[in-house]
Design a protein around this motif. Structure first.
Motif, short mmCIF file in Angstrom:
data_model
loop_
_atom_site.label_atom_id
_atom_site.label_comp_id
_atom_site.label_asym_id
_atom_site.label_seq_id
_atom_site.Cartn_x
_atom_site.Cartn_y
_atom_site.Cartn_z
N GLY A 5 0.73 -1.24 -0.08
CA GLY A 5 -0.10 -0.06 0.01
C GLY A 5 0.86 1.31 0.12
N ARG A 6 0.48 2.43 -0.43
CA ARG A 6 1.00 3.77 -0.71
C ARG A 6 -0.12 4.80 -0.50
N GLY A 7 0.19 5.98 0.11
CA GLY A 7 -0.58 7.07 -0.19
C GLY A 7 -0.35 7.92 0.65
N SER A 8 -1.12 9.09 0.84
CA SER A 8 -0.84 10.13 1.84
C SER A 8 -1.88 10.38 2.81
N VAL A 9 -1.84 11.08 4.04
CA VAL A 9 -2.83 11.49 5.01
C VAL A 9 -3.59 12.73 4.66
N GLN A 10 -4.94 12.37 4.18
CA GLN A 10 -6.04 13.70 3.65
C GLN A 10 -6.54 14.08 4.90
N GLN A 11 -6.71 15.39 4.65
CA GLN A 11 -7.23 16.29 5.88
C GLN A 11 -8.66 15.78 6.34
N GLU A 12 -9.40 15.01 5.71
CA GLU A 12 -10.91 14.49 5.96
C GLU A 12 -10.79 13.37 6.72
N GLU A 13 -9.34 12.83 6.84
CA GLU A 13 -9.12 11.52 7.60
C GLU A 13 -8.67 11.71 8.99
N CYS A 14 -8.40 13.07 9.44
CA CYS A 14 -7.77 13.51 10.67
C CYS A 14 -9.21 14.25 11.52
N ASP A 15 -8.64 13.71 12.68
CA ASP A 15 -10.08 14.16 13.87
C ASP A 15 -9.51 15.34 14.50
N VAL A 16 -10.33 15.63 15.48
CA VAL A 16 -10.39 16.91 16.29
C VAL A 16 -8.57 16.69 17.24
N MET A 17 -8.18 15.82 17.29
CA MET A 17 -6.68 15.75 17.80
C MET A 17 -5.53 16.27 16.59
N GLY A 18 -6.03 16.51 15.49
CA GLY A 18 -5.12 16.90 14.66
C GLY A 18 -4.41 15.96 13.93
N HIS A 19 -4.67 14.64 13.99
CA HIS A 19 -3.83 13.53 13.45
C HIS A 19 -4.86 12.51 13.00
N MET A 20 -4.38 11.65 11.92
CA MET A 20 -5.03 10.63 11.35
C MET A 20 -5.82 9.79 12.38
N ASN A 21 -7.20 9.64 12.12
CA ASN A 21 -8.01 9.04 12.94
C ASN A 21 -7.82 7.54 12.81
N VAL A 22 -8.27 6.57 13.99
CA VAL A 22 -7.77 5.26 14.00
C VAL A 22 -8.72 4.50 12.76
N ARG A 23 -9.77 5.07 12.55
CA ARG A 23 -10.47 4.22 11.42
C ARG A 23 -9.90 4.26 10.05
N HIS A 24 -9.12 5.30 9.86
CA HIS A 24 -8.62 5.50 8.43
C HIS A 24 -7.39 4.70 8.46
N TYR A 25 -6.60 4.50 9.58
CA TYR A 25 -5.57 3.52 9.61
C TYR A 25 -5.95 1.96 9.31
N VAL A 26 -7.08 1.57 9.88
CA VAL A 26 -7.81 0.43 9.69
C VAL A 26 -8.31 0.23 8.23
N ALA A 27 -8.78 1.26 7.72
CA ALA A 27 -9.21 1.21 6.24
C ALA A 27 -8.25 1.05 5.33
N ARG A 28 -6.95 2.02 5.55
CA ARG A 28 -5.92 1.74 4.53
C ARG A 28 -5.24 0.58 4.61
N VAL A 29 -5.32 -0.06 5.80
CA VAL A 29 -4.65 -1.52 6.10
C VAL A 29 -5.50 -2.61 5.46
N THR A 30 -6.85 -2.50 5.65
CA THR A 30 -7.65 -3.38 5.02
C THR A 30 -7.55 -3.33 3.61
N ASP A 31 -7.40 -2.15 2.76
CA ASP A 31 -7.05 -2.15 1.45
C ASP A 31 -5.80 -2.96 0.91
N ALA A 32 -4.89 -2.63 1.96
CA ALA A 32 -3.52 -3.07 1.42
C ALA A 32 -3.38 -4.67 1.84
#
Length: 285
Positions: A5-32
């Motif tokens: 897998g390859r990509g980059s973190v998108q703004q809409e994947e980040c939460d109120v903490m300012g970093h990528m949210n756990v759901r998008h880590y999981v989504a990216r790895v599921t694709d991979a």
């Protein structure tokens, strides 16, 4: 390991903490993982896979714009499934950001696995959470009677489901995260932005017990299992809203996170007092 897998973190994947949210880590790895199975000889056109169990370590933040590469391999194989490894690395620094050990239900017979076999790196091993088979879990009524509190109540949406109509793993962990603020800030009258103190996940374990489909009603009941100087360990149980039966479960170790300094800090005394009152003895997967 091979690149899956390859990509980059998108703004809409980040939460109120300012970093990528756990759901998008999981989504990216599921694709991979689908790419990993393709390399093994199991393309999506032949058969799919089902995530049964997953252990995740979060090692570094990934902010918007961060480029990443996902590498992976196969740890173990059985006739009815695989235990796979995936690691998300910051492409610019080559530093690992997160690791995933995932048990998949898939027709493993006849797959070309020899070139894909890997050993589990030390930094990916379970630390605060067990990866042993889960024990029998309580239904919704029993969970509430134990002292767990409802953090989320909603339904599965069609766009969260895969081609077979089953809710994807990222939708499951999203339900857990969605409910956490209802627990952490309960009775304080303030939210993350007002207090300047958030949380960051260090480790997750997610068990996918039964398929969830579009329109199905879901609740998440959560309880605090352990409390450290900087860390909290929560147990989260997802239940079918109609029957009350458990459909998924998760445990998470998180830290109190200073949003300005971007670092873990000791839990403030007032919050600690509130959390101590929420501890549920004997809780866990």
């Amino acid at each position: 390991m091979i690149i899956i897998g390859r990509g980059s973190v998108q703004q809409e994947e980040c939460d109120v903490m300012g970093h990528m949210n756990v759901r998008h880590y999981v989504a990216r790895v599921t694709d991979a993982l689908a790419w990993l199975l393709l390399e093994a000889g199991l393309p999506p056109s032949r058969a799919g896979f089902v995530v049964r169990d997953q252990h995740i370590r979060f090692l570094r933040e990934m902010s918007p714009g961060t480029p990443f590469t996902i590498a992976g391999g196969v740890l173990e194989a059985a006739p009815d499934g695989l235990r796979c490894f995936a690691e998300i690395r910051n492409t610019a620094t080559d530093a690992p950001a997160a690791t995933f050990v995932t048990d998949l239900a898939a027709p493993a017979g006849g797959l070309a696995l020899d070139a894909l076999r890997v050993a589990l790196p030390a930094h990916a091993a379970p630390r605060g959470l067990s990866f042993a088979p889960p024990r029998a879990l309580p239904d919704r009524g029993a969970a509430l009677a134990m002292g767990l509190a409802e953090g989320y109540r909603g339904a599965v949406r069609a766009h969260e489901c895969d081609a077979a109509g089953v809710m994807r793993p990222d939708g499951v962990i999203a339900r857990v995260w969605d409910g956490v603020p209802n627990l952490r800030n309960r009775g304080t009258g303030v939210g993350v932005k007002e207090e300047g103190m958030g949380s960051a996940a260090l480790e997750y374990r997610v068990c996918y017990l039964r398929p969830m489909r579009a329109g199905q009603l879901v609740t998440v009941c959560s309880g605090l299992r352990a409390l450290g100087e900087k860390t909290t360990t929560w147990t989260h149980l997802l239940h079918d809203g109609e029957t009350g039966a458990p459909v998924a479960a998760a445990e998470a170790v998180g830290v109190a996170f200073d949003l300005a300094a971007r670092r873990a800090v000791p839990i403030p005394p007032a919050r600690r007092a509130a959390l101590e009152a929420m501890l549920v003895p004997g809780l866990g997967l």
